[in-house]
Design an enzyme around this catalytic site. Structure first.
Site, PDB file in Angstrom:
ATOM      1  N   GLU A  53      36.961 -28.370   6.378  1.00  0.00           N
ATOM      2  CA  GLU A  53      35.690 -28.305   5.918  1.00  0.00           C
ATOM      3  C   GLU A  53      35.146 -26.848   5.535  1.00  0.00           C
ATOM      4  O   GLU A  53      34.503 -26.728   4.612  1.00  0.00           O
ATOM      5  CB  GLU A  53      34.520 -29.034   6.613  1.00  0.00           C
ATOM      6  CG  GLU A  53      35.163 -30.484   7.063  1.00  0.00           C
ATOM      7  CD  GLU A  53      35.310 -31.469   5.641  1.00  0.00           C
ATOM      8  OE1 GLU A  53      34.815 -31.066   4.683  1.00  0.00           O
ATOM      9  OE2 GLU A  53      36.298 -32.213   5.926  1.00  0.00           O
ATOM     10  N   HIS A  96      36.245 -25.788   2.293  1.00  0.00           N
ATOM     11  CA  HIS A  96      35.379 -26.214   1.317  1.00  0.00           C
ATOM     12  C   HIS A  96      34.086 -25.666   1.129  1.00  0.00           C
ATOM     13  O   HIS A  96      33.761 -24.947  -0.012  1.00  0.00           O
ATOM     14  CB  HIS A  96      34.967 -27.777   1.509  1.00  0.00           C
ATOM     15  CG  HIS A  96      36.082 -28.696   1.111  1.00  0.00           C
ATOM     16  ND1 HIS A  96      36.643 -28.721  -0.341  1.00  0.00           N
ATOM     17  CD2 HIS A  96      36.606 -29.790   1.780  1.00  0.00           C
ATOM     18  CE1 HIS A  96      37.544 -30.049  -0.033  1.00  0.00           C
ATOM     19  NE2 HIS A  96      37.426 -30.245   1.010  1.00  0.00           N
TER      20      HIS A  96
HETATM   21 CO    CO Z   1      38.752 -32.328   1.543  1.00  0.00          CO
END
Ligand code: CO
Length: 497
Positions: free
Chosen positions: A262, A265
């Site tokens: 995460e 991202h």
């Molecule tokens: Co992903």
């Protein structure tokens, strides 16, 4: 550039960010009693955003801008091109069809959760039949070059088509299966069970925070919370990017690699150009490119020996009991153990793509009309057995495991494997461009890699389509070469084969 158009595009972006905030709150802190009111708030904001997008005024402003865009003004060009794309996708779909898809998929998601819990595919199949029909209608309205599936995949990965993804996936499968067979005959190999010991949650939080800071997650422009399913959500452009983590006290990798994933991202979102917030210039190129960033930090960096050369001592000091008889080598082996398994989200780096290829082949056949819904479980099990050498005992372990189809998200799965392939190809290029990359990672210095990603990928937002971006960054089109080279080398070293 027409100021009126930009302001309108930004207003749509602002409305979308408000619905993201509603969504984030629902997934993290909202009390259960808020569900009904939240659904109403969410529906209203989404409707307002949709109306603003498909309005007469947007169309007029867009047409005017298209006639006057300066070819050298890439900001204007990107905003106009991407707004046209969103406008067309939205305007081509009648409100009634959009409403029916939203309604059907919300009921289907519920039916899926029950069907999976009881492993009864028959309870989901009428919903799937309906969703496939609705999505085919979407494809016909949007239009496509070769097959309806292309129109669906294009929503997630602009420019990708079944015909260009298929040979790449085939080749990948042909390289993966023999390597997997070699691993299987070389067993036992590392013991992943050491990761299932007792890992107190408060200590997991410490290591996760430290890793997030190490790779460059900016807590001034982001936060980390807890949710059932980890995610990354952007609320206010690059200045407000939020991730969540899931802590399992008897399974360390969930939090460790979930956080790195995460954060990957989030680093992309935090690196988008702030000055263009709420416009497509400050949005990711595609889901596949987004996933390349998360997978790079999670796997290429986060499962490397260099990374743990630095971080293992800290993990060992936090969990002295669980890791008493372990070493950097046994830990690194455990987090990279390869084994065929039924569940995609638990799969290792090598077998993960096989899970995706299987889903791609099946959903493409469904949308083509070559696979009847009633035949999905048998087709799944047959393909699975051929690829993995093991057969699911029930549909919960097989075709019912993922939520995507029940949401009508056909054409989404390929972006996961595209992300893995982009990640490896980008990383191979970074290794050429950055002197001593492994040594830097081993010294907990991630600034050079992050800077490289910011410069080559993040700052461009949606300026380039995925295929074009890969070509620009690596001077060649996407191929399996970098990924296969990387995974083969790693697996051979760990299994001494
Ligand atoms: Co992903």
């Amino acid at each position: 550039m027409d100021v009126k158009l930009v302001e309108r595009v930004k207003d749509i972006g602002r409305l979308k960010s408000v619905s993201a905030l509603l969504d984030w709150d629902q997934e993290t802190y909202m009390p259960a009693g808020g569900v009904a009111a939240r659904a109403e708030q969410y529906a209203l904001i989404e409707t307002l955003a949709h109306q603003k997008l498909v309005s007469e005024e947007t169309r007029t402003l867009l047409e005017r801008a298209e006639g006057t865009v300066d070819a050298d003004d890439f900001v204007a060009e990107t905003i106009v091109r991407e707004t046209r794309r969103s406008y067309d996708r939205a305007a081509k779909l009648p409100a009634e069809l959009v409403r029916e898809i939203a309604h059907t998929s919300s009921l289907a998601k519920d039916a899926w959760a029950k069907a999976r819990a009881e492993s009864r595919f028959a309870d989901l199949s009428p919903w799937l039949t309906k969703l496939i029909d609705l999505k085919k209608q979407v494809a016909e309205r949007i239009g496509y070059a070769a097959e309806p599936y292309d129109a669906l995949m294009d929503e997630f990965e602009p420019g990708a088509t079944a015909a260009n993804v298929d040979p790449v996936f085939r080749e990948l499968r042909e390289k993966t299966v023999p390597l997997l067979n070699r691993v299987m005959t070389a067993r036992p190999g590392p013991d992943p069970a050491i990761l299932d010991r007792h890992y107190p949650r408060d200590r997991q939080e410490k290591i996760c925070r430290r890793m997030a800071e190490a790779i460059g997650f900016d807590f001034h422009s982001g936060r980390e919370d807890v949710s059932v399913h980890p995610f990354c959500m952007t609320i206010g452009g690059p200045g407000d990017v939020r991730i969540t983590t899931r802590y399992l006290k008897n399974f360390l990798p969930a939090a460790l690699f979930g956080t790195l994933h995460e954060c990957g991202h989030a680093l992309y979102e935090q690196g988008l150009p702030k000055e263009h917030v709420f416009t497509p210039m400050a949005e990711a190129a595609s889901l596949g490119i987004h996933e390349s960033q998360s997978r790079m930090w999670e796997n290429l960096v986060g499962r490397s020996r260099a990374f743990w050369k630095y971080h293992y001592a800290h993990v060992e000091s936090l969990f002295p009991e669980a890791l008493r008889d372990e070493s950097l080598d046994s830990f690194h082996g455990a987090i990279n153990a390869v084994r065929p398994s039924f569940i995609r989200v638990e799969a290792d780096e090598l077998t993960y793509n096989l899970h995706i290829i299987l889903r791609f082949e099946l959903e493409r056949a469904m949308i083509r009309g070559d696979l009847r819904v009633g035949d999905i479980p048998a087709a799944w099990n047959e393909k699975f057995t051929r690829m993995f050498g093991i057969t699911p005992e029930n549909d919960a372990q097989g075709c019912l495991q993922d939520i995507h189809w029940s949401m009508g998200a056909f054409g989404y799965f390929p972006t996961y494997t595209l992300g893995n392939l982009y990640a490896a190809q980008f990383f191979a290029q970074a290794r050429q461009d950055i002197h001593g990359l492994d040594d830097r990672i081993a010294a907990n210095d991630h600034a050079a890699l992050l800077g490289w990603l910011r410069e080559r990928i993040h700052r461009h937002g949606k300026r380039f389509r995925p295929g074009e971006l890969v070509q620009r960054v690596t001077a060649k089109p996407l191929s399996i070469e970098a990924f296969v080279g990387y995974i083969t080398k790693k697996v051979e070293a760990i299994y001494s084969i």
